[in-house]
Enzyme design. Structure first.
Site, PDB file in Angstrom:
ATOM      1  N   ASP A 210       0.885  -1.155   0.000  1.00  0.00           N
ATOM      2  CA  ASP A 210       0.000   0.000   0.000  1.00  0.00           C
ATOM      3  C   ASP A 210       0.931   1.214   0.000  1.00  0.00           C
ATOM      4  O   ASP A 210       2.078   1.115   0.449  1.00  0.00           O
ATOM      5  CB  ASP A 210      -0.895  -0.022   1.248  1.00  0.00           C
TER       6      ASP A 210
ATOM      7  N   ASP B 106       0.081   4.959   0.851  1.00  0.00           N
ATOM      8  CA  ASP B 106      -0.094   5.928   1.931  1.00  0.00           C
ATOM      9  C   ASP B 106      -0.050   5.252   3.294  1.00  0.00           C
ATOM     10  O   ASP B 106      -0.830   4.350   3.571  1.00  0.00           O
ATOM     11  CB  ASP B 106      -1.423   6.659   1.741  1.00  0.00           C
TER      12      ASP B 106
END
Length: 215
Positions: free
Chosen positions: A10, A12
């Site tokens: 991922d 962020d």
């Protein structure tokens, strides 16, 4: 258990933190509309798509908005957010991230980004990681956001790997659920470090013994 041949990150909260940028952008939009919004509510937006995030914010709204108005509000928030992430640099890469990425590359493990954000290309360019990953799957290519596993399954496909040979690195509970739903192992970090469903857990990438996990 099959050997991990690919790791999907991922973006962020794992590679770079844009949490404050998201918060400030949503806060500005909410204030303009007279809708109460604070950091506690903002926590519910982790790993959630833009329109689903807006739906959570509108729970506090005193009026109903048309679909067109909602689209305009989401676009306004995104414009504020893009303005803020324009100041990101390589110095904003989170501690331990580059060490983990470099180790994986040096040891022949494929790496990908799996993010629901449509701004993924902008962020990667800002922090100097454009073209660094073997594959990038983001909000521009999917129709269902986490906890649906679509973005991670797409990333695995782009890597040319079976889901069972991939591990996801996530900081949101919705992302942990998505990875498991896709048949992948998952390393929970940050806000997901205490998620008991995660296959592995660590405070952040600086605290991860990646060599021991990959084997």
């Amino acid at each position: 258990m099959e050997k991990i041949q690919g790791v999907i990150f991922d973006l962020d909260g794992v590679i770079v933190s844009t949490d404050d940028c998201h918060y400030r952008a949503w806060k500005r939009m909410a204030d303009e509309e007279g809708i109460y919004f604070d950091r506690t509510i903002n926590e519910r937006l982790r790993g959630v798509s833009r329109m689903d995030s807006l739906a959570i914010i509108l729970e506090r709204a005193e009026k109903n908005y048309s679909d067109e108005e909602k689209q305009q509000m989401a676009a306004r928030k995104n414009a504020y957010y893009v303005e803020l992430i324009g100041a990101l640099t390589g110095e904003d890469i989170l501690p331990g991230a580059m060490n983990v990425l470099c180790w994986l590359k040096e040891n022949g493990v494929k790496i990908a980004v799996g993010s629901s954000s449509r701004n993924t290309p902008i962020i990667l360019k800002q922090i100097g990681l454009e073209g660094y990953f073997d594959a990038v799957a983001d909000g521009n290519q999917i129709t269902r956001s986490k906890p649906d596993p679509e973005v991670f399954l797409l990333a695995a496909k782009l890597l040319g790997l079976e889901a069972s040979r991939c591990m996801v690195v996530e900081d949101a509970d919705a992302g942990v659920e998505a990875a498991l739903a896709g048949g992948m192992r998952v390393l929970g970090v940050g806000s997901a470090k205490d998620n008991k469903k995660a296959t592995y857990r660590a405070e952040n990438l600086e605290k991860v013994d990646i060599e021991n996990i990959i084997g």
